[in-house]
Design a protein around this motif. Structure first.
Motif, PDB file in Angstrom:
ATOM      1  N   TRP A   9       0.842  -1.201   0.000  1.00 42.25           N
ATOM      2  CA  TRP A   9       0.000   0.000   0.000  1.00 42.25           C
ATOM      3  C   TRP A   9       0.881   1.258   0.000  1.00 42.25           C
ATOM      4  O   TRP A   9       0.646   2.192  -0.762  1.00 42.25           O
ATOM      5  N   LYS A  45     -11.388   7.858   3.850  1.00 41.44           N
ATOM      6  CA  LYS A  45     -11.851   6.599   4.443  1.00 41.44           C
ATOM      7  C   LYS A  45     -12.285   6.754   5.896  1.00 41.44           C
ATOM      8  O   LYS A  45     -13.103   5.981   6.380  1.00 41.44           O
ATOM      9  N   ASN A  49      -6.171   1.800   7.750  1.00 39.14           N
ATOM     10  CA  ASN A  49      -6.043   0.435   7.266  1.00 39.14           C
ATOM     11  C   ASN A  49      -5.058  -0.288   8.183  1.00 39.14           C
ATOM     12  O   ASN A  49      -3.949   0.187   8.425  1.00 39.14           O
ATOM     13  N   GLU A  50      -5.439  -1.448   8.704  1.00 42.01           N
ATOM     14  CA  GLU A  50      -4.612  -2.168   9.671  1.00 42.01           C
ATOM     15  C   GLU A  50      -3.259  -2.590   9.090  1.00 42.01           C
ATOM     16  O   GLU A  50      -2.236  -2.545   9.766  1.00 42.01           O
TER      17      GLU A  50
END
Length: 125
Positions: A9, A45, A49-50
């Motif tokens: 990512w 968002k 995001n983990e």
């Protein structure tokens, strides 16, 4: 697997930043554009995001090493700074102060209250 996904990512946003800078001829570094795009994505968002969090946590201990190439690069252009030391020192001091202040304000704003209270109690002991 979560760590690898997070690095992918981060790499994707760096590549998007690179593409945006090249296509739009922006006067910003590619990595900074990627970070700004990542910030925009996280703001849209409204949650972290983990896998990105896992990868980011793994990079924090390496932060000094990531900054080092820029510091070493100054050694090769030291002659160009002649006569500008006052401005450079002022920029370094003010920039460092603003960076620390911004970090403090963001930490106080986004750090969970119970973690902040525990941290304060630990310091008092």
């Amino acid at each position: 697997m979560k760590l690898l996904r997070g690095f992918l990512w981060l790499l994707a946003f760096q590549l998007l930043g690179h593409a945006a800078v090249e296509l739009l001829s922006l006067p910003v570094s590619h990595a900074m554009a990627g970070l700004l795009l990542l910030l925009a994505w996280l703001l849209v968002k409204r949650r972290l995001n983990e896998s990105v969090a896992t990868a980011s946590q793994a990079l924090i201990p390496l932060l000094a090493m990531l900054i080092m190439p820029g510091v070493v690069g100054v050694f090769f252009v030291i002659d160009e700074f002649a006569g500008h030391w006052t401005a450079i020192m002022l920029a370094l001091v003010v920039g460092t102060f603003l960076s620390v202040l911004t970090t403090l304000l963001l930490m106080r704003r986004f750090m969970p209250r119970e973690a902040a209270d525990t941290d304060t109690r630990d310091r008092q002991l």
